[in-house]
Design an enzyme around this catalytic site. Structure first.
Site, mmCIF file in Angstrom:
data_model
loop_
_atom_site.group_PDB
_atom_site.id
_atom_site.type_symbol
_atom_site.label_atom_id
_atom_site.label_comp_id
_atom_site.label_asym_id
_atom_site.label_seq_id
_atom_site.Cartn_x
_atom_site.Cartn_y
_atom_site.Cartn_z
ATOM 1 N N SER A 59 -3.193 5.000 -5.405
ATOM 2 C CA SER A 59 -3.925 3.995 -4.733
ATOM 3 C C SER A 59 -4.660 3.297 -5.610
ATOM 4 O O SER A 59 -5.535 3.635 -6.060
ATOM 5 C CB SER A 59 -4.970 4.531 -3.461
ATOM 6 O OG SER A 59 -5.582 3.083 -2.712
ATOM 7 N N HIS B 283 0.702 2.871 -5.273
ATOM 8 C CA HIS B 283 -0.111 2.641 -4.156
ATOM 9 C C HIS B 283 -0.324 1.207 -4.097
ATOM 10 O O HIS B 283 -1.632 1.239 -4.145
ATOM 11 C CB HIS B 283 -0.548 3.797 -3.221
ATOM 12 C CG HIS B 283 -0.870 3.210 -1.692
ATOM 13 N ND1 HIS B 283 0.523 3.552 -0.556
ATOM 14 C CD2 HIS B 283 -2.326 3.332 -1.117
ATOM 15 C CE1 HIS B 283 -0.567 2.896 0.010
ATOM 16 N NE2 HIS B 283 -1.743 3.264 0.342
ATOM 17 N N ASP C 221 -3.042 -2.043 -1.272
ATOM 18 C CA ASP C 221 -3.778 -1.590 -0.124
ATOM 19 C C ASP C 221 -3.886 -3.279 0.054
ATOM 20 O O ASP C 221 -4.702 -4.258 -0.571
ATOM 21 C CB ASP C 221 -4.666 -0.674 -0.185
ATOM 22 C CG ASP C 221 -3.887 0.674 -0.049
ATOM 23 O OD1 ASP C 221 -3.777 1.351 1.222
ATOM 24 O OD2 ASP C 221 -4.991 1.521 -1.287
ATOM 25 N N MET D 287 -5.505 -5.722 2.260
ATOM 26 C CA MET D 287 -6.683 -5.907 3.683
ATOM 27 C C MET D 287 -7.021 -7.647 3.628
ATOM 28 O O MET D 287 -6.739 -7.867 2.331
ATOM 29 C CB MET D 287 -7.420 -5.470 3.286
ATOM 30 C CG MET D 287 -7.813 -3.441 3.244
ATOM 31 S SD MET D 287 -9.058 -2.495 3.173
ATOM 32 C CE MET D 287 -8.063 -1.195 2.040
ATOM 33 N N HIS E 147 0.817 -1.284 1.510
ATOM 34 C CA HIS E 147 0.573 -0.898 2.825
ATOM 35 C C HIS E 147 0.380 -2.266 3.606
ATOM 36 O O HIS E 147 -1.115 -2.454 2.755
ATOM 37 C CB HIS E 147 -0.724 0.702 2.357
ATOM 38 C CG HIS E 147 -1.094 0.342 3.388
ATOM 39 N ND1 HIS E 147 -1.958 1.712 3.581
ATOM 40 C CD2 HIS E 147 -0.920 0.495 4.233
ATOM 41 C CE1 HIS E 147 -3.003 2.079 4.658
ATOM 42 N NE2 HIS E 147 -2.437 1.572 5.604
ATOM 43 N N MET F 220 -2.951 -3.396 6.184
ATOM 44 C CA MET F 220 -3.170 -3.958 6.654
ATOM 45 C C MET F 220 -3.734 -4.968 6.932
ATOM 46 O O MET F 220 -5.113 -5.282 6.726
ATOM 47 C CB MET F 220 -4.353 -2.781 5.654
ATOM 48 C CG MET F 220 -4.258 -1.348 6.329
ATOM 49 S SD MET F 220 -5.194 -0.803 4.425
ATOM 50 C CE MET F 220 -5.123 -0.627 3.319
ATOM 51 N N MET G 49 -2.748 7.767 7.958
ATOM 52 C CA MET G 49 -3.876 7.531 8.253
ATOM 53 C C MET G 49 -4.687 8.550 8.476
ATOM 54 O O MET G 49 -4.940 9.174 9.393
ATOM 55 C CB MET G 49 -4.316 6.490 8.204
ATOM 56 C CG MET G 49 -3.666 4.626 8.048
ATOM 57 S SD MET G 49 -3.776 4.343 6.829
ATOM 58 C CE MET G 49 -5.208 4.557 5.329
ATOM 59 N N ASP H 82 -2.555 9.150 3.873
ATOM 60 C CA ASP H 82 -3.050 7.761 2.794
ATOM 61 C C ASP H 82 -4.946 8.363 3.778
ATOM 62 O O ASP H 82 -5.333 8.208 4.827
ATOM 63 C CB ASP H 82 -2.906 6.754 2.922
ATOM 64 C CG ASP H 82 -3.422 5.657 2.625
ATOM 65 O OD1 ASP H 82 -4.412 6.694 1.617
ATOM 66 O OD2 ASP H 82 -3.569 4.299 2.900
#
Ligand code: DX5
Ligand code: ZN
Length: 213
Positions: A6, A31, A33, A35, A64, A66, A135, A173
Site C-alpha cells: 500500500s 495498492h 488507498d 479516501m 481501494h 474508501m 478489512m 488489508d
C-alpha cells in the site's frame, strides 16, 4: 501469495521513486488507498497523484475506494486502466450494478468488507466478483493493529468462494506482517496488502519476499 504494497505508507516526497522501487522489488500489484474525508475520517490522494503513481508503476494498480459516490471515483480512475477497483459494500446502494459497470470498462471489480460486515453479505454477488477485500483494520489509516476476528470471516468467505466462484480472489488489508501471513494463507487469503510493514522494512525486496508464502 499475491503481494500488494500500500503506497499510503510510501515517502510522498519521493512517491515515484518508491512506486518504481516496490515494482522492481517484486510486488504483484500496487495498492492505492483513495479516501475522501466522508466515508472515512481521513483524506489521501486525488487524480493528479494517482496518475503519477500509474505512470511510475510497472505492475497493475489495485485501487481501494474508501469514498462516498463510488461511481464518480470509478469514472475518475477508469482512464488510468487499473487492474482492480474495489469499493465498500457498506457505502453502495446498488453494488451489483456497480460491479457490472466496472467490469464493462475492462477493469476487474471487487467489493470491500469492513470489520463488522459478515462474509455472507457477498453471497449473491460472488459469482460476478473478481475479488473480495476483507478489512482487518478499520479503514482510514495505515499502521493499525490487526483485528483477529477477521480470520474466522476469511474461513467462511473461502467456503462460499470455493462453492460459488473459485476464480474470485480473497484479499486482506490491514496489519499484515511476516508474523501473521502464514496463518492468513491457511485461512484462505490469496492477496495481501501491506503498507507499514513493507515501507518500514530496510529492504523492500526482503519484505515482499517474506510475504510470498
Ligand atoms: C487502511 C488502508 C490500508 C493501509 C494498510 O484504510 O486500506 O491499505 O494502508 O496499512 P498497514 O499495512 O500499515 O496496516
Ligand atoms: Zn487499502
Amino acid at each position: 501469495m499475491i503481494v500488494a504494497p500500500s503506497v499510503l505508507s510510501a515517502d510522498f516526497g519521493n512517491l515515484a521513486r518508491d512506486v518504481k522501487a516496490i515494482c522492481e522489488a517484486g510486488c504483484d500489484l500496487v495498492h492505492v488507498d483513495v479516501m475522501d474525508g466522508h466515508f472515512v475520517p481521513n483524506m489521501t490522494i486525488g487524480p493528479v497523484v494517482v496518475s503519477a503513481i500509474a505512470k511510475a508503476a510497472t505492475k497493475p494498480l489495485d485501487i481501494h475506494l474508501m469514498v462516498e459516490n463510488n461511481t464518480f471515483f470509478v469514472d475518475l480512475y477508469a482512464p488510468l486502466k487499473p487492474g482492480y477497483i474495489t469499493f465498500h459494500l457498506e457505502e453502495e446502494k446498488n453494488p451489483h450494478r456497480l460491479v457490472q459497470y466496472i467490469r464493462s470498462l475492462g477493469i476487474k471489480a471487487g467489493v470491500v468488507l469492513n470489520p463488522h460486515t459478515p462474509a455472507e453479505a457477498v453471497e449473491y454477488l460472488l459469482s460476478d466478483l473478481d475479488m473480495v477485500l476483507v478489512m482487518s483494520v478499520n479503514p482510514g489509516f495505515g499502521g493499525q493493529k490487526f483485528i483477529p476476528t477477521v480470520v474466522e470471516k476469511i474461513k467462511r468467505l473461502k467456503e462460499l468462494r470455493d462453492k460459488i466462484n473459485p476464480a474470485c480472489l480473497i484479499e486482506i488489508d490491514g496489519g499484515v506482517t511476516d508474523n501473521n501471513i502464514e496463518m492468513l494463507r491457511d485461512a484462505g487469503v490469496d492477496v495481501c496488502v501491506a503498507g507499514s510493514y513493507v515501507f518500514k522494512h530496510k529492504s523492500f525486496e526482503k519484505a515482499i519476499e517474506s510475504l510470498k508464502v
